[in-house]
Design an enzyme around this catalytic site. Structure first.
Site, mmCIF file in Angstrom:
data_model
loop_
_atom_site.group_PDB
_atom_site.id
_atom_site.type_symbol
_atom_site.label_atom_id
_atom_site.label_comp_id
_atom_site.label_asym_id
_atom_site.label_seq_id
_atom_site.Cartn_x
_atom_site.Cartn_y
_atom_site.Cartn_z
ATOM 1 N N CYS A 224 0.810 -1.233 0.000
ATOM 2 C CA CYS A 224 0.000 0.000 0.000
ATOM 3 C C CYS A 224 0.834 1.269 0.000
ATOM 4 O O CYS A 224 0.337 2.332 -0.375
ATOM 5 C CB CYS A 224 -0.925 0.013 1.209
ATOM 6 S SG CYS A 224 -1.851 -1.511 1.449
ATOM 7 N N HIS B 144 -3.472 7.343 6.086
ATOM 8 C CA HIS B 144 -3.682 6.081 5.372
ATOM 9 C C HIS B 144 -5.162 5.725 5.438
ATOM 10 O O HIS B 144 -5.793 5.502 4.410
ATOM 11 C CB HIS B 144 -2.810 5.005 6.007
ATOM 12 C CG HIS B 144 -2.812 3.690 5.280
ATOM 13 N ND1 HIS B 144 -2.624 3.589 3.920
ATOM 14 C CD2 HIS B 144 -2.988 2.417 5.733
ATOM 15 C CE1 HIS B 144 -2.685 2.314 3.557
ATOM 16 N NE2 HIS B 144 -2.897 1.588 4.639
ATOM 17 N N HIS C 289 -9.556 2.067 -1.738
ATOM 18 C CA HIS C 289 -8.130 1.809 -1.508
ATOM 19 C C HIS C 289 -7.484 1.425 -2.836
ATOM 20 O O HIS C 289 -7.654 0.301 -3.306
ATOM 21 C CB HIS C 289 -7.979 0.696 -0.476
ATOM 22 C CG HIS C 289 -6.576 0.500 0.011
ATOM 23 N ND1 HIS C 289 -5.479 1.049 -0.614
ATOM 24 C CD2 HIS C 289 -6.089 -0.205 1.074
ATOM 25 C CE1 HIS C 289 -4.386 0.695 0.035
ATOM 26 N NE2 HIS C 289 -4.734 -0.065 1.065
#
Length: 402
Positions: free
Chosen positions: A206, A341, A379
């Site tokens: 990520c 995040h 995401h």
């Protein structure tokens, strides 16, 4: 004056001149390594937004870009089962998807139709988005040929390669490897633009695109390149990773990243591509480039040993944020906004919130505002970091936090 004394004086003078020259070089190198980096161009494609202007409208209006899985990706009815323990099934019907990933103007980039068929859509997106980012900076792409330009790409998906590899062996052509290797995601950009600086692809899950930005900043400060493209790309074409994440109970059943919400129950997978064009501030001012935002510092670390491989480490998060603040020479109390995040998981969000409070909570005269672009577009995995960075750039331009 004797010859010996004259010679000693001459040697002393030469030594002093050498010391002065070394001091000048040391100061120049120190200034270079601490020089702010200017973001002079931005290009992006995210669910519901085909360019930065559309992305800002989506963010400002608080729109939700998540949809059901389109039939061009996979048959959601055949793969869906609300039970996350159902073998071989996906526990959500949703995702964030780009329009037109099957379209590509191959001729514009001098790529033959045959080669284009074996070219990963992630690489296609990177070519198109990098071109748009350079145009937004007012930099003619052709002007960069044979320059010390660097390319740093965050990428991790292999869905298109899996599709191509599933064909009969006699359909494998000469372009499948170069069209899908992660190394050529960055290498193709360098080739296309004629850039001779560092060129590398990064897969740190990520954080891939933010690590790419960090490495680009380091390369500029070391003088390895004079311009850098930092990017991330992610495209989802197969359901198997969704199956894995469903079994691991990572995905939100309703397909929404509910960042820092008591209802947080997982994230939703998404697609996207973002590119930022970076220069040293002095070079950007000299070239009269549009300075959209400034990067003053960055840092990278790892969680190390935790309860499990995918469990975040709060102390490690506080350490990396403090390291970035030291690098930027900025006090935590002076930071007014953090683009986090913020995936919307019951495990990760409290750890991240605690780390933010630990670093930014003390000595404040005003609240710290915290946001997560994932609540709008999901995401985007390898492109997640650059998506958040571009959001902040657009907010600075608009002088408004969406």
């Amino acid at each position: 004056m004797t010859d010996d004394r004259r010679r000693d004086r001459e040697l002393m003078r030469e030594a002093l001149e050498t010391i002065e020259q070394l001091q000048v070089r040391l100061r120049a190198r120190s200034e270079l390594r601490s020089e702010p980096l200017a973001i002079v161009g931005v290009g992006c494609r995210f669910p519901g937004a085909s360019d930065p202007k559309a992305f800002w409208r989506l963010l400002r209006e608080g729109r939700d870009a998540i949809t059901e899985v389109p039939p061009t990706r996979w048959d959601v009815d055949a793969w869906y089962d609300p039970d996350p323990d159902a073998a071989g099934k996906v526990s959500t019907r949703f995702g964030g998807f780009l329009d037109g990933v099957e379209t590509f103007d191959a001729a514009f980039f001098g790529i033959t139709p045959r080669e284009a068929r074996s070219l990963d859509p992630q690489q296609r997106l990177l070519l198109e988005t990098a071109w748009a980012a350079l145009e937004s900076a007012g930099i003619p792409p052709d002007s960069l040929r044979d320059s010390a330009g660097g390319v740093f790409v965050g990428i991790g998906g292999v869905d298109y390669f899996r599709r191509l590899a599933a064909r009969p062996p006699d359909e494998i052509d000469a372009y499948m490897a170069s069209g899908n290797a992660h190394s050529t995601a960055s290498g193709r950009l360098s080739f296309q633009l004629g850039l001779r600086g560092p060129s590398l692809s990064v897969d740190t899950a990520c954080s891939s695109s933010l690590v790419a930005v960090h490495l680009a900043c380091q390369s500029l400060r070391r003088g390895e390149c004079d311009l850098a493209l930092a990017a991330g790309a992610n495209v989802m074409l197969c359901p198997e990773v969704h199956v894995n994440h469903s079994r691991a109970r990572m995905l939100a059943p309703d397909g929404r990243c509910k960042a820092f919400d008591s209802a947080a129950d997982g994230f939703v997978r998404s697609e996207g591509c973002g590119v930022v064009v970076l220069k040293r501030m002095s070079d950007a001012l000299r070239d009269r480039d549009p300075v959209l935002a400034v990067i003053r510092g960055s840092a990278v670390n790892q969680d190390g040993r935790t309860a499990a491989l995918t469990v975040p480490n709060g102390p490690a998060q506080t350490e990396v944020m403090r390291a970035a603040l030291r690098e930027a020479q900025i006090e935590a109390a002076g930071v007014s906004y953090v683009e986090s995040h913020g995936t919307g998981t019951a495990l990760g969000d409290p750890i991240e919130a605690g780390a933010l409070a630990e670093v930014f909570g003390g000595g404040r005269e005003s609240p710290l505002l915290v946001g997560s672009v994932k609540t709008n577009v999901g995401h985007t995995e390898a492109a997640a970091g650059v998506a958040g960075l571009i959001k902040v750039v657009l907010a600075l331009q608009a002088e408004e936090i969406p």
